[in-house]
Structure formats: structure tokens, C-alpha cells
Motif scaffolding. Structure first.
Motif, mmCIF file in Angstrom:
data_model
loop_
_atom_site.group_PDB
_atom_site.id
_atom_site.type_symbol
_atom_site.label_atom_id
_atom_site.label_comp_id
_atom_site.label_asym_id
_atom_site.label_seq_id
_atom_site.Cartn_x
_atom_site.Cartn_y
_atom_site.Cartn_z
ATOM 1 N N TYR A 27 -26.632 -81.708 8.283
ATOM 2 C CA TYR A 27 -25.747 -82.831 8.600
ATOM 3 C C TYR A 27 -26.651 -83.823 9.312
ATOM 4 C CZ TYR A 27 -21.608 -85.271 10.467
ATOM 5 O OH TYR A 27 -20.647 -86.211 10.785
ATOM 6 N N THR A 28 -27.105 -84.845 8.585
ATOM 7 C CA THR A 28 -28.147 -85.746 9.085
ATOM 8 C C THR A 28 -27.634 -87.088 9.600
ATOM 9 O OG1 THR A 28 -28.524 -86.608 6.861
ATOM 10 C CG2 THR A 28 -29.892 -84.740 7.575
ATOM 11 N N ASP A 29 -26.337 -87.319 9.535
ATOM 12 C CA ASP A 29 -25.766 -88.564 10.045
ATOM 13 C C ASP A 29 -25.804 -88.501 11.572
ATOM 14 O OD1 ASP A 29 -24.190 -90.667 10.927
ATOM 15 O OD2 ASP A 29 -22.501 -90.226 9.601
ATOM 16 N N VAL A 30 -26.824 -89.088 12.154
ATOM 17 C CA VAL A 30 -27.055 -88.983 13.595
ATOM 18 C C VAL A 30 -25.851 -89.489 14.384
ATOM 19 C CG1 VAL A 30 -28.533 -89.715 15.519
ATOM 20 C CG2 VAL A 30 -29.554 -89.120 13.311
ATOM 21 N N CYS B 125 -22.830 -87.155 13.928
ATOM 22 C CA CYS B 125 -22.938 -85.924 14.720
ATOM 23 C C CYS B 125 -22.347 -86.108 16.111
ATOM 24 C CB CYS B 125 -24.393 -85.478 14.831
ATOM 25 S SG CYS B 125 -25.085 -84.781 13.319
ATOM 26 N N ALA C 171 -21.504 -80.756 13.199
ATOM 27 C CA ALA C 171 -22.966 -80.822 13.326
ATOM 28 C C ALA C 171 -23.539 -79.432 13.608
ATOM 29 C CB ALA C 171 -23.358 -81.795 14.435
ATOM 30 N N ASN D 85 -25.812 -77.511 10.929
ATOM 31 C CA ASN D 85 -27.222 -77.482 11.322
ATOM 32 C C ASN D 85 -27.663 -76.193 11.994
ATOM 33 O OD1 ASN D 85 -27.496 -80.018 10.242
ATOM 34 N ND2 ASN D 85 -27.268 -81.070 12.187
ATOM 35 N N TYR E 90 -36.180 -85.291 15.984
ATOM 36 C CA TYR E 90 -35.102 -85.551 16.945
ATOM 37 C C TYR E 90 -34.965 -84.431 17.974
ATOM 38 C CZ TYR E 90 -33.126 -89.714 14.738
ATOM 39 O OH TYR E 90 -32.912 -90.982 14.267
ATOM 40 N N SER F 59 -29.762 -86.283 21.525
ATOM 41 C CA SER F 59 -28.533 -86.509 20.765
ATOM 42 C C SER F 59 -27.959 -85.180 20.289
ATOM 43 C CB SER F 59 -28.825 -87.389 19.546
ATOM 44 O OG SER F 59 -29.679 -86.697 18.644
ATOM 45 N N TYR G 94 -27.250 -84.531 17.247
ATOM 46 C CA TYR G 94 -28.023 -84.178 16.051
ATOM 47 C C TYR G 94 -29.278 -83.390 16.441
ATOM 48 C CZ TYR G 94 -31.119 -84.643 12.029
ATOM 49 O OH TYR G 94 -31.989 -84.377 10.997
ATOM 50 N N SER H 217 -28.358 -79.948 17.796
ATOM 51 C CA SER H 217 -27.905 -79.013 16.754
ATOM 52 C C SER H 217 -29.080 -78.540 15.906
ATOM 53 C CB SER H 217 -26.820 -79.648 15.878
ATOM 54 O OG SER H 217 -27.332 -80.680 15.047
ATOM 55 N N LYS H 218 -30.076 -79.390 15.703
ATOM 56 C CA LYS H 218 -31.261 -78.988 14.945
ATOM 57 C C LYS H 218 -32.151 -78.060 15.779
ATOM 58 C CE LYS H 218 -32.244 -80.356 11.324
ATOM 59 N NZ LYS H 218 -32.032 -79.710 10.028
#
Length: 141
Positions: free
Chosen positions: A60-63, A66, A73, A77, A102, A122, A124, A127-128
Motif C-alpha cells: 500500500y504505497t499511497d503515502v 496510509c 496500511a 504492508n 521512508y 509517516s 507508510y 508500516s514498511k
């Protein structure tokens, strides 16, 4: 080599297809084919297709998205990445995972390496980072 690309319809997945399709048999994993947030579907898909390698490019790359969809997210992720790793573990399949810068805060001033301290700013990035932590705890069968 038989390669499963998750997120095959995304930017990274599309680029991987262009590079790999000449010399490899590709299995294109998209949300329409199997949902990485569903552990049973993920394990079954990997078991049925028996890839030699999984390149996990789904995310899910929509920062900005997220930030307002925190649960989604983390579900995609972090949990989704864990599910791919578990599926690979069951089938003794190698997995290549590409994360994001990120997970860092941008304060270093020059390029990061994988051993630098993380400090995501963030949802994002957090979550990554969580997916990387989860992968570190999955033991090889």
C-alpha cells in the motif's frame, strides 16, 4: 526460473516484468488473483504455483492514504508481507523483498544503507518498517 511477482500491476511490478519476462516464467500476483492479507489464500497460491522465487513488490504505497487508512496500511504492508514470507517458508521458496527509504527520517544527509538506524516519520514508513521487523522473526523451516 519460475518467479512470482506480487504487486505485478504496480510500478515496481511492471518494471520487474519488463526486465524478467525474456528469461523467466512469470507468475503475476495481483489483488484480483490473491489477497496477501489473507494468509490461507497466500499460502495456497504459493503452494499451487510452486515458484522458484518470490519477488514481493506488493504494498500500500499511497503515502497520504496510509495516514488516513492506518489499519489498511499495516494490513497490507506488515501483515501481507509476513503472509508472503510464511508462504515461502512452507514451500522452501526464496523471497526477495524491496522496502522503501521512508523507513528513515531523511536526516542523515547522504545515502542510507540497510544497517542505518531507522526512524520513520509517516504511517507508510512505520508500516514498511514493521514488515521488515516481522520478516526478521520468521524462522526458516
Amino acid at each position: 526460473m519460475k518467479i512470482l511477482i506480487t504487486g505485478a500491476d504496480g510500478m515496481l511490478g511492471s518494471d520487474l516484468q519488463k526486465v524478467l519476462k525474456k528469461n523467466h516464467e512469470l507468475i503475476l500476483g495481483t489483488i484480483d488473483i490473491f489477497d496477501i492479507t489473507d494468509i490461507d489464500a497466500t499460502i495456497n497460491f504459493i503452494k499451487i504455483n510452486k515458484p522458484d522465487l518470490v519477488i514481493h513488490a506488493a504494498a500500500y504505497t499511497d503515502v497520504d492514504g496510509c495516514e488516513s487508512n492506518i489499519d489498511q496500511a499495516y494490513r497490507v504492508n506488515a501483515l501481507g508481507t509476513r503472509n508472503i514470507a510464511v508462504g515461502c517458508n512452507y514451500t522452501d521458496t526464496a523471497m526477495v523483498y524491496i522496502s522503501t527509504d521512508y523507513v528513515f527520517d531523511g536526516q542523515k544527509g547522504n545515502g542510507y544503507i540497510e544497517f542505518d538506524a531507522t526512524n520513520p516519520l509517516s504511517v507508510y514508513g512505520k508500516s514498511k518498517l514493521e514488515d521488515m521487523i516481522r520478516l526478521d522473526h520468521i524462522k526458516k523451516r
